[in-house]
Design an enzyme around this catalytic site. Structure first.
Site, short mmCIF file in Angstrom:
data_model
loop_
_atom_site.label_atom_id
_atom_site.label_comp_id
_atom_site.label_asym_id
_atom_site.label_seq_id
_atom_site.Cartn_x
_atom_site.Cartn_y
_atom_site.Cartn_z
N LEU A 1 0.28 7.67 -5.21
CA LEU A 1 -0.20 6.33 -4.90
C LEU A 1 0.93 5.60 -4.19
O LEU A 1 2.10 5.77 -4.56
CB LEU A 1 -0.59 5.56 -6.17
CG LEU A 1 -1.85 5.97 -6.92
CD1 LEU A 1 -2.04 5.09 -8.15
CD2 LEU A 1 -3.09 5.91 -6.03
N ASP A 2 0.59 4.76 -3.22
CA ASP A 2 1.60 3.93 -2.57
C ASP A 2 2.33 3.09 -3.61
O ASP A 2 1.78 2.75 -4.66
CB ASP A 2 0.96 2.99 -1.55
CG ASP A 2 0.39 3.71 -0.35
OD1 ASP A 2 0.74 4.88 -0.15
OD2 ASP A 2 -0.40 3.09 0.38
N ARG A 3 3.53 2.71 -3.27
CA ARG A 3 4.34 1.88 -4.17
C ARG A 3 3.60 0.62 -4.60
O ARG A 3 3.60 0.24 -5.78
CB ARG A 3 5.65 1.51 -3.48
CG ARG A 3 6.58 0.65 -4.33
CD ARG A 3 7.88 0.37 -3.60
NE ARG A 3 8.85 -0.29 -4.47
CZ ARG A 3 10.10 -0.54 -4.12
NH1 ARG A 3 10.54 -0.20 -2.92
NH2 ARG A 3 10.92 -1.13 -4.98
#
Length: 252
Positions: free
Chosen positions: A62-64
């Site tokens: 997942l993106d930050r």
């Protein structure tokens, strides 16, 4: 700079058995160490390892700035199996996002994306190979609030359900920007003026993208597993601000 993640509390575990564990990842927490995020000192992999007292292996990413369901395997062999399920499109993923403007009731976004090198774009990404990318959009709610923006006396936003059938880097962010309904708080694909507006008006400095649900067949038991993540507090707060507390959808 992103809002600092509060990791004084243990990570919220949504699902756990002898082979797999899933957490509700907070906004701004990196999955693992990255050369392009040298400011970070805490990572989901290390925090969960320390919390469980054993090694963990992220089955996907997942993106930050994206919160929600993040799945880990508890062995290298299970990690290989689950990563293959993700690559083969056998894991059904559902996201919720708050975006600018009124989106259509439903829309199929079939827009190829250049392969991202994972280093923030640049020439390598611009020259990368085009890859098929498909996302289905469904509008859940729309709102118009008395918030002046540019020449307009009001602002319009939509809460959308996004279902990707491919897993390209930043796919949802790029697809929403492509159809001119960028995700609020997204940088660099979103609208900087909207992001600034939310920071000044609502003291919000995260991205309003939530990985709501994963569904897959358990490799050992063959049971269909569905894992849902409640909203993180910041996402829920902005939902209430824009759509009203009574209309905020719940994740059971």
């Amino acid at each position: 700079m992103d809002q600092v993640t509060n990791t004084t509390q243990p990570l919220s575990i949504l699902y756990q058995d002898t082979e797999l564990v899933a957490i509700n990842k907070p906004h701004s927490l990196l999955v693992h160490r990255s050369m392009i995020a040298s400011d970070a000192s805490e990572f989901a992999v290390q925090l969960l390892r320390d919390q469980l007292g054993q090694r963990v292996y992220p089955a996907h990413r997942l993106d930050r700035k994206t919160a929600g369901v993040l799945l880990f395997a508890l062995s290298e062999s299970m990690n290989s199996i689950m990563q293959q399920q993700f690559m083969d499109g056998l894991v059904h993923k559902t996201y919720l996002a708050i975006v600018r403007g009124y989106t259509p009731d439903e829309q199929a976004i079939d827009y190829p994306l250049r392969k991202d090198d994972g280093n923030g774009g640049g020439a390598a990404s611009r020259l990368g190979v085009l890859q098929d990318a498909f996302t289905h959009l469904k509008t859940l709610q729309r709102t118009e609030i008395a918030l002046p923006f540019g020449k307009h006396p009001t602002s319009r936003y939509s809460l959308v359900e996004l279902t990707p059938t491919t897993g390209r880097m930043h796919q949802l962010r790029k697809h929403m920007a492509h159809i001119l309904h960028p995700i609020i708080g997204d940088r660099p694909h979103g609208c900087n003026k909207q992001n600034k507006l939310f920071k000044e008006r609502f003291e919000m400095n995260t991205m309003l993208l939530h990985a709501q649900q994963l569904t897959f067949t358990h490799p050992i038991t063959q049971e269909v597993i569905t894992i849902k993540a409640p909203f993180q507090s910041e996402f829920e707060r902005i939902l209430g601000v824009l759509f009203g507390e009574a209309s905020v959808p719940t994740v059971s």
